[in-house]
Write a protein that holds these residues in place. Structure first.
Motif, PDB file in Angstrom:
ATOM      1  N   THR A   2       0.847  -1.186   0.000  1.00 15.35           N
ATOM      2  CA  THR A   2       0.000   0.000   0.000  1.00 15.35           C
ATOM      3  C   THR A   2       0.881   1.234   0.000  1.00 15.35           C
ATOM      4  N   ILE A   3       0.564   2.188  -0.860  1.00 15.88           N
ATOM      5  CA  ILE A   3       1.335   3.436  -0.933  1.00 15.88           C
ATOM      6  C   ILE A   3       0.604   4.485  -0.107  1.00 15.88           C
ATOM      7  N   VAL A  29       9.290   2.630   9.082  1.00 15.99           N
ATOM      8  CA  VAL A  29       8.769   3.537   8.050  1.00 15.99           C
ATOM      9  C   VAL A  29       9.489   3.179   6.754  1.00 15.99           C
ATOM     10  N   ARG A  30       8.722   2.846   5.737  1.00 17.40           N
ATOM     11  CA  ARG A  30       9.305   2.410   4.464  1.00 17.40           C
ATOM     12  C   ARG A  30       8.937   3.363   3.337  1.00 17.40           C
ATOM     13  N   ASP A  31       9.807   3.404   2.315  1.00 16.83           N
ATOM     14  CA  ASP A  31       9.491   4.186   1.120  1.00 16.83           C
ATOM     15  C   ASP A  31       8.659   3.313   0.174  1.00 16.83           C
ATOM     16  N   ASP A  32       8.301   3.867  -0.984  1.00 22.78           N
ATOM     17  CA  ASP A  32       7.435   3.142  -1.922  1.00 22.78           C
ATOM     18  C   ASP A  32       8.040   1.836  -2.422  1.00 22.78           C
ATOM     19  N   SER A  33       9.353   1.744  -2.442  1.00 18.38           N
ATOM     20  CA  SER A  33      10.002   0.522  -2.924  1.00 18.38           C
ATOM     21  C   SER A  33      10.121  -0.530  -1.815  1.00 18.38           C
ATOM     22  N   GLY A  34       9.705  -0.176  -0.603  1.00 18.38           N
ATOM     23  CA  GLY A  34       9.780  -1.108   0.508  1.00 18.38           C
ATOM     24  C   GLY A  34      11.055  -0.991   1.323  1.00 18.38           C
TER      25      GLY A  34
END
Length: 149
Positions: A2-3, A29-34
């Motif tokens: 989920t973004i 906390v992750r970015d869009d790439s995981g």
């Protein structure tokens, strides 16, 4: 995956600091790439008509399944956090307070939970010095300095 993007409003939140053996309980906390980019203490949004104390207790109960007690209810640290996540601006005012778990309540070393927007999260206890070595941040920005760490 989920973004997530910040909403274009000022959010008011409450987060709790829980320490175990010198480590801080925080969610990844992750970015869009995981990719893991940092951690943030548990908590969340304050609902209309709800005190920050009630919101903090509710968030721990809903997300982590644990009842917490505030160490000092009357003296929260308050931060304004203006930030960017994946190119989107966010703005929040955050009440920060130390919390303790009731006697006998010791969640495992890793706590999996789901945010209300469906994002799957993992919380665990982090050594803040190890975060620096691993190139990760403690969010909200400025929290570490306010804590004198």
């Amino acid at each position: 995956m989920t973004i997530w993007r910040p909403k274009p409003v000022i959010r008011v939140k409450a987060i709790g600091l829980h320490w175990r053996d010198g480590r801080l309980l925080a969610a990844e906390v992750r970015d869009d790439s995981g990719r893991l980019k940092g951690v943030r203490p548990p908590g969340g949004g304050i609902e209309f008509g709800e005190t920050w104390q009630a919101a903090l207790r509710r968030e721990f109960r809903e997300e982590l399944g644990v009842e917490v007690e505030l160490v000092e209810e009357a003296t929260p640290l308050v931060l304004e956090n203006i930030y960017e996540h994946e190119g989107s601006a966010g703005h929040e005012v955050v009440f920060v307070a130390e919390v303790r778990f009731p006697d006998g309540s010791h969640p495992g070393p890793v706590i999996a939970f789901r945010e209300d927007n469906g994002i799957e999260c993992v919380a665990r206890w982090f050594d803040l010095e190890a975060l620096d070595r691993d190139g990760m941040s403690l969010f909200p920005v400025g929290l570490r300095a306010k804590l004198g760490l």
